[in-house]
Design a protein around this motif. Structure first.
Motif, PDB file in Angstrom:
ATOM      1  N   ILE A 140     -10.840 -21.262  35.861  1.00 32.97           N
ATOM      2  CA  ILE A 140     -10.732 -21.843  34.528  1.00 32.97           C
ATOM      3  C   ILE A 140      -9.277 -22.014  34.127  1.00 32.97           C
ATOM      4  CG2 ILE A 140     -12.939 -20.933  33.691  1.00 32.97           C
ATOM      5  CD1 ILE A 140     -11.274 -18.762  32.185  1.00 32.97           C
ATOM      6  N   ALA A 141      -9.043 -23.010  33.293  1.00 36.51           N
ATOM      7  CA  ALA A 141      -7.762 -23.182  32.606  1.00 36.51           C
ATOM      8  C   ALA A 141      -8.006 -22.926  31.127  1.00 36.51           C
ATOM      9  CB  ALA A 141      -7.222 -24.594  32.815  1.00 36.51           C
ATOM     10  N   MET A 142      -7.148 -22.105  30.514  1.00 36.52           N
ATOM     11  CA  MET A 142      -7.279 -21.806  29.089  1.00 36.52           C
ATOM     12  C   MET A 142      -5.953 -22.110  28.392  1.00 36.52           C
ATOM     13  SD  MET A 142      -7.456 -17.671  29.413  1.00 36.52           S
ATOM     14  CE  MET A 142      -6.000 -16.724  29.810  1.00 36.52           C
ATOM     15  N   GLY A 143      -5.889 -21.795  27.090  1.00 33.29           N
ATOM     16  CA  GLY A 143      -4.696 -22.151  26.330  1.00 33.29           C
ATOM     17  C   GLY A 143      -4.659 -23.622  25.962  1.00 33.29           C
ATOM     18  N   ASN A 144      -5.821 -24.267  25.948  1.00 27.29           N
ATOM     19  CA  ASN A 144      -5.897 -25.692  25.642  1.00 27.29           C
ATOM     20  C   ASN A 144      -5.729 -25.949  24.143  1.00 27.29           C
ATOM     21  OD1 ASN A 144      -6.765 -27.220  28.255  1.00 27.29           O
ATOM     22  ND2 ASN A 144      -7.992 -25.355  28.247  1.00 27.29           N
ATOM     23  N   CYS A 145      -5.473 -27.204  23.811  1.00 25.61           N
ATOM     24  CA  CYS A 145      -5.429 -27.669  22.414  1.00 25.61           C
ATOM     25  C   CYS A 145      -4.348 -26.966  21.582  1.00 25.61           C
ATOM     26  CB  CYS A 145      -6.782 -27.518  21.734  1.00 25.61           C
ATOM     27  SG  CYS A 145      -8.099 -28.461  22.548  1.00 25.61           S
ATOM     28  N   GLY A 146      -3.323 -26.462  22.240  1.00 20.67           N
ATOM     29  CA  GLY A 146      -2.191 -25.903  21.515  1.00 20.67           C
ATOM     30  C   GLY A 146      -2.417 -24.553  20.897  1.00 20.67           C
ATOM     31  N   VAL A 147      -3.550 -23.875  21.194  1.00 21.47           N
ATOM     32  CA  VAL A 147      -3.826 -22.587  20.564  1.00 21.47           C
ATOM     33  C   VAL A 147      -3.981 -21.500  21.620  1.00 21.47           C
ATOM     34  CG1 VAL A 147      -4.803 -23.493  18.442  1.00 21.47           C
ATOM     35  CG2 VAL A 147      -6.292 -23.142  20.413  1.00 21.47           C
ATOM     36  N   GLY A 148      -3.499 -20.315  21.266  1.00 22.35           N
ATOM     37  CA  GLY A 148      -3.568 -19.165  22.146  1.00 22.35           C
ATOM     38  C   GLY A 148      -2.852 -18.001  21.490  1.00 22.35           C
ATOM     39  N   PHE A 149      -2.642 -16.938  22.239  1.00 26.04           N
ATOM     40  CA  PHE A 149      -2.116 -15.706  21.662  1.00 26.04           C
ATOM     41  C   PHE A 149      -0.757 -15.300  22.225  1.00 26.04           C
ATOM     42  CE2 PHE A 149      -6.720 -15.438  20.993  1.00 26.04           C
ATOM     43  CZ  PHE A 149      -6.728 -15.228  19.616  1.00 26.04           C
ATOM     44  N   ALA A 150      -0.053 -16.234  22.837  1.00 18.80           N
ATOM     45  CA  ALA A 150       1.290 -15.921  23.323  1.00 18.80           C
ATOM     46  C   ALA A 150       2.105 -17.215  23.353  1.00 18.80           C
ATOM     47  CB  ALA A 150       1.232 -15.311  24.714  1.00 18.80           C
ATOM     48  N   PRO A 151       3.407 -17.103  23.026  1.00 23.27           N
ATOM     49  CA  PRO A 151       4.118 -15.889  22.623  1.00 23.27           C
ATOM     50  C   PRO A 151       3.700 -15.449  21.216  1.00 23.27           C
ATOM     51  CG  PRO A 151       5.559 -17.784  22.387  1.00 23.27           C
ATOM     52  CD  PRO A 151       4.301 -18.287  23.040  1.00 23.27           C
ATOM     53  N   ALA A 152       3.883 -14.148  20.929  1.00 23.09           N
ATOM     54  CA  ALA A 152       3.411 -13.618  19.642  1.00 23.09           C
ATOM     55  C   ALA A 152       4.258 -12.435  19.207  1.00 23.09           C
ATOM     56  CB  ALA A 152       1.951 -13.190  19.763  1.00 23.09           C
ATOM     57  N   ARG A 153       4.940 -12.584  18.093  1.00 25.83           N
ATOM     58  CA  ARG A 153       5.625 -11.444  17.497  1.00 25.83           C
ATOM     59  C   ARG A 153       4.586 -10.557  16.801  1.00 25.83           C
ATOM     60  NH1 ARG A 153      10.902 -12.643  17.970  1.00 25.83           N
ATOM     61  NH2 ARG A 153      11.521 -14.850  17.929  1.00 25.83           N
ATOM     62  N   PRO A 154       4.805  -9.261  16.768  1.00 22.15           N
ATOM     63  CA  PRO A 154       3.810  -8.366  16.156  1.00 22.15           C
ATOM     64  C   PRO A 154       3.417  -8.760  14.740  1.00 22.15           C
ATOM     65  CG  PRO A 154       5.432  -7.087  17.365  1.00 22.15           C
ATOM     66  CD  PRO A 154       5.919  -8.505  17.383  1.00 22.15           C
ATOM     67  N   GLU A 155       4.366  -9.237  13.956  1.00 25.35           N
ATOM     68  CA  GLU A 155       4.047  -9.591  12.571  1.00 25.35           C
ATOM     69  C   GLU A 155       3.222 -10.874  12.474  1.00 25.35           C
ATOM     70  OE1 GLU A 155       8.275 -11.185  13.383  1.00 25.35           O
ATOM     71  OE2 GLU A 155       7.053  -9.423  13.898  1.00 25.35           O
ATOM     72  N   ALA A 161       5.179 -20.983  15.958  1.00 22.35           N
ATOM     73  CA  ALA A 161       5.227 -19.844  15.041  1.00 22.35           C
ATOM     74  C   ALA A 161       6.203 -18.782  15.543  1.00 22.35           C
ATOM     75  CB  ALA A 161       3.834 -19.250  14.873  1.00 22.35           C
ATOM     76  N   TYR A 162       6.275 -18.603  16.842  1.00 21.06           N
ATOM     77  CA  TYR A 162       7.182 -17.607  17.418  1.00 21.06           C
ATOM     78  C   TYR A 162       8.642 -17.957  17.137  1.00 21.06           C
ATOM     79  CZ  TYR A 162       8.984 -14.315  20.918  1.00 21.06           C
ATOM     80  OH  TYR A 162       9.643 -13.278  21.546  1.00 21.06           O
ATOM     81  N   VAL A 163       8.962 -19.254  17.211  1.00 16.87           N
ATOM     82  CA  VAL A 163      10.348 -19.689  17.027  1.00 16.87           C
ATOM     83  C   VAL A 163      10.685 -19.974  15.570  1.00 16.87           C
ATOM     84  CG1 VAL A 163      11.995 -21.540  17.570  1.00 16.87           C
ATOM     85  CG2 VAL A 163      10.527 -20.595  19.371  1.00 16.87           C
ATOM     86  N   MET A 164       9.757 -20.595  14.832  1.00 14.73           N
ATOM     87  CA  MET A 164      10.048 -21.074  13.483  1.00 14.73           C
ATOM     88  C   MET A 164       9.542 -20.137  12.388  1.00 14.73           C
ATOM     89  SD  MET A 164       9.101 -25.116  14.106  1.00 14.73           S
ATOM     90  CE  MET A 164       9.436 -25.582  12.399  1.00 14.73           C
ATOM     91  N   GLY A 165       8.821 -19.068  12.746  1.00 16.93           N
ATOM     92  CA  GLY A 165       8.279 -18.173  11.733  1.00 16.93           C
ATOM     93  C   GLY A 165       7.198 -18.856  10.918  1.00 16.93           C
ATOM     94  N   ASP A 166       7.143 -18.555   9.629  1.00 19.78           N
ATOM     95  CA  ASP A 166       6.107 -19.125   8.763  1.00 19.78           C
ATOM     96  C   ASP A 166       6.148 -20.643   8.748  1.00 19.78           C
ATOM     97  OD1 ASP A 166       5.276 -16.581   8.170  1.00 19.78           O
ATOM     98  OD2 ASP A 166       6.274 -16.498   6.212  1.00 19.78           O
TER      99      ASP A 166
END
Length: 578
Positions: free
Chosen positions: A84-99, A157-162
Motif C-alpha cells: 500500500i501507499a499512504m499519505g495521500n491527498c496531502g494529509v498525514g501525521f508527519a512531520p509533526a511538532r508536539p504542539e 503546519a510544521y513550517v508555518m505554524g498556525d
C-alpha cells in the motif's frame, strides 16, 4: 527444497498476458520457478480451479495513523492487497511538532472520518520529522508492505505554524525554502513522493478548509522541486477539477498539473470521479491528460471501479438526518447503544422529522439528506449498481408513505443497525457506463480505495475485489474486461507507477506476493460495524469471499479470509528494484 509451491492454478501473471496453467515455487520470499516446478517444498497449496495472481498494490490509502497500532491493516489486507501507499491527498501525521498533534488529529478526523478518540489513544507519536516517522514504521511489522508520501498539510503546519492551516496564507521565501528542504530530506530517507489536496471537500472536524486548498503554483513548484533534486518520487493530488461545472477553473487546474510535471520531470497521478453537477467533466480531463502524455509528460488519472457509495446507518457516522439539531444532540455524547435507544423514541423521531423538512445543505450533502431514490438496503452480496426502482424512495411511494418517515423506520430495523447503500459519486446516470469509461482509459490507474479512512461512512478498501468480481463478469449494461487486464491494473501497472519494480508480476526473481483466488466464488458481503479501534472507536469492515490464500514475501498471511498471524510486511523506502 522450496519453501512453498502453489500447484495447478491458472496463472494470471500481472503483465496483461494471457493466463496459463502451472505451478509457482517460492524460496526465501522470492518466486524462483513458474510453470513446471521441480523439487519438493516445505508446504504445497492446491490452486486447482483457482487463479494465481500477484498480490494487489493499492496506491491510495490512509493508514497513516493505523500503522502505529495495527499490524493487520484491514480491510485492505483481507482483500488481497500486499502493498500500500499512504499519505495521500496531502494529509498525514508527519512531520509533526508536539504542539500540533491535536490539530493534526482534528484535521484527519474531518478530512478522512477517522475517529479522533481512536487517533488520540492509538497514535504513538514516536516521531517528529518525516525521517523519524519512517524510522518508527521500520521498527514495526505488518501483513503487507507500506510506503508513505510527504503530506503537504502536515508539512505546511510544521513550517508555518498556525498560518499553515489557513489556505489564504502565503509562505515566505524562507518558509518555502524550508518546506523544500524538508521534502528533500524525506525523499532521501525513503519517502514515496509528495501529496497535496486542492478540494473544498477536505475540511477539519470544525469545518475549516484544508490549508493546501489554494496553494499557489509557486508554492507547489517550490516544494516539488525537491523531487527533481532527489531524482525520484511521485506526485499525488486531489483537485476540484473533476467536480466543477466551471470550464475555466477546470482548465487552470489542468494547466497547474501540466506545469508540475513539466518542471519536475516526475510522475503524477490525481483523482478523477464523476459528480452530478459535472457528469461529463471526466471526459474533458481525460482529453487533457491524453494531450499531456502526447507531450511526453507522465500523468495518470486515479479512478475507482464502482460508485463511491456512502453507507447510511444510525449506528455509524452518516444518515439522512445527521444534520438535524435533535439528532446531533442525541449523537453528541451518547454511546452507540444509547443513541439507538433514543432514536427509537417516537417523540425524538417526530422532532427529527419536523427538523428534516427544513434541512437543505449545499453540495453533495443535499443528496445524502434528500436523495431517497438513491438509498438502497444493502444486500448480500452487495449490489454496487442498484436500480432506482429498488430504492427506498420508490418503495415509500408505492406504500403511500412519506419518504423521510419511511427511511427513518427502515434505519431502525435490526436494532438500529440497518445499513443502507447510497451511490453518491460515479453514478450520475444511474449506471456504471461512465465508470467503465474511466477504468478503460489508457492513462488510468485503479485507486481511490481510501483504505483506513472514512471509517463510518464508506468501506472501499474492497475495491480490488469489486474490480475482479464485477468487471470480469460484466456490468448490467454489458461492459466487461478480460481478467488479465483487471489483474494487471491492480498489480504491475500500479507498482510500476510508484516505482516498485520488484513486485506485481508472477515471474522468477520477483517478490513472492501472491493471491490464490476462486474467481467464481469471489464476492463481497455487506460491511459490518465493528468497535475495534483504540478507545472503542467504531469502523465499517468488509470481508471478501473467494480468497483461498494470500501470500506476502513467501509467507501465507491469510487463509480463507482468516489472518494466520504472519506479519512479513515492512516499510518500503522509496523505489524498489529487482
Amino acid at each position: 527444497m522450496h519453501d512453498l509451491i502453489l500447484k495447478n492454478g491458472l496463472i494470471v501473471d500481472g503483465t496483461g498476458a494471457p493466463g496459463f496453467r502451472g505451478d509457482v515455487a517460492v524460496k526465501d520470499g522470492v518466486i524462483v520457478e513458474v510453470g513446471e516446478v521441480s523439487g519438493p517444498a516445505a508446504r504445497t497449496l492446491d490452486a486447482d480451479g483457482a487463479l494465481i495472481t500477484p498480490g494487489f498494490v493499492d496506491i491510495h490509502t490512509h493508514y497513516d495513523g493505523q500503522v502505529s497500532w495495527d499490524s493487520v491493516l484491514a480491510p485492505s489486507s483481507i482483500n488481497g492487497v500486499t502493498s500500500i501507499a499512504m499519505g495521500n491527498c496531502g494529509v498525514g501525521f508527519a512531520p509533526a511538532r508536539p504542539e500540533k498533534h491535536a490539530w493534526l488529529i482534528n484535521l484527519l478526523e474531518g478530512v478522512e472520518d477517522i475517529p479522533g478518540t481512536a487517533l488520540a489513544e492509538g497514535l504513538t507519536w514516536d516521531w517528529e520529522t518525516f525521517p523519524d516517522y519512517l524510522n518508527a514504521l521500520a521498527r514495526r511489522s505488518y501483513t503487507l508492505d507500506i510506503g508513505a508520501h510527504v503530506p503537504h498539510a502536515a508539512l505546511r503546519a510544521y513550517v508555518m505554524g498556525d498560518a499553515g492551516g489557513d489556505h489564504e496564507a502565503v509562505p515566505s521565501d524562507a518558509e518555502l525554502a524550508r518546506m523544500e528542504a524538508l521534502t528533500f530530506e524525506a525523499m532521501e530517507a525513503g519517502a514515496l513522493g509528495f501529496s497535496t489536496s486542492r478540494t473544498y471537500v477536505h475540511r477539519s472536524r470544525d469545518g475549516q478548509n484544508i490549508g493546501t486548498l489554494t496553494a499557489s503554483e509557486a508554492e507547489l513548484l517550490g516544494i516539488a522541486g525537491a523531487l527533481k533534486r532527489a531524482g525520484r518520487g511521485v506526485i499525488q493530488l486531489i483537485s476540484d477539477a473533476y467536480l466543477t461545472p466551471d470550464d475555466d477553473f477546470a482548465q487552470r487546474e489542468m494547466d497547474l498539473i501540466r506545469a508540475l510535471v513539466r518542471t519536475t520531470g516526475r510522475k503524477l497521478s490525481f483523482t478523477v470521479q464523476q459528480t452530478d453537477d459535472a457528469p461529463d467533466r471526466w471526459k474533458h480531463i481525460f482529453r487533457e491528460v491524453a494531450a499531456m502524455n502526447a507531450e511526453g509528460l507522465d500523468v495518470k488519472t486515479q479512478v475507482a471501479p464502482r460508485p463511491l457509495g456512502v453507507i447510511l446507518s444510525f449506528a455509524s457516522t452518516t444518515n439522512p438526518f445527521f444534520i438535524c439539531p435533535t439528532y446531533r444532540e442525541v449523537a453528541r455524547e451518547a454511546t452507540t447503544e444509547q443513541r439507538l435507544a433514543a432514536l427509537a423514541d417516537p417523540a425524538v423521531k417526530a422532532k427529527i422529522l419536523a427538523e428534516h423538512k427544513h434541512i437543505h445543505p449545499p453540495g453533495m450533502a443535499l443528496i445524502i439528506v434528500q436523495g431517497f431514490n438513491r438509498m438502497h438496503r444493502m444486500t448480500d452480496p452487495v449490489d454496487y449498481e442498484p436500480d432506482a426502482s429498488t430504492s427506498l424512495g420508490v418503495e415509500a411511494e408505492r406504500l403511500g408513505r412519506d419518504p423521510a418517515d419511511f427511511v427513518y423506520d427502515v434505519l431502525l430495523e435490526e436494532g438500529g443497525r440497518r445499513l443502507l447503500y447510497m451511490p453518491l459519486i460515479n453514478y450520475a446516470r444511474g449506471n456504471l457506463d461512465d465508470v467503465w469509461g474511466m477504468m478503460s482509459g489508457p492513462h488510468s490507474l485503479y485507486g481511490l480505495s481510501d483504505g483506513g479512512a472514512h471509517c463510518g461512512t464508506i468501506c472501499d478498501g474492497s475495491f480490488p475485489t469489486t474490480t475482479l468480481e464485477l468487471w470480469s463478469k460484466g456490468s448490467k449494461q454489458g461492459y466487461k474486461a478480460p481478467i488479465e487486464q483487471l489483474v494487471h491494473g491492480y498489480t504491475q501497472r500500479n507498482a510500476q507507477h510508484v516505482g516498485w519494480h520488484d513486485r506485481g508480476v508472477v515471474k522468477p526473481g520477483y517478490l513472492a506476493d501472491l493471491n490464490v483466488i476462486d474467481l467464481g466464488g469471489l464476492s463481497l458481503g455487506p460491511p459490518e460495524i465493528v468497535q475495534d479501534l483504540p478507545a472503542g472507536g467504531a469502523r465499517l469492515l468488509q470481508t471478501a469471499r473467494g480468497y483461498r490464500w494470500t501470500v506476502k514475501s513467501g509467507k501465507v498471511t491469510f487463509e480463507n479470509g482468516a489472518w494466520t498471524g504472519e506479519v512479513p510486511g515492512k516499510l518500503l523506502r522509496g523505489d524498489q528494484g529487482l
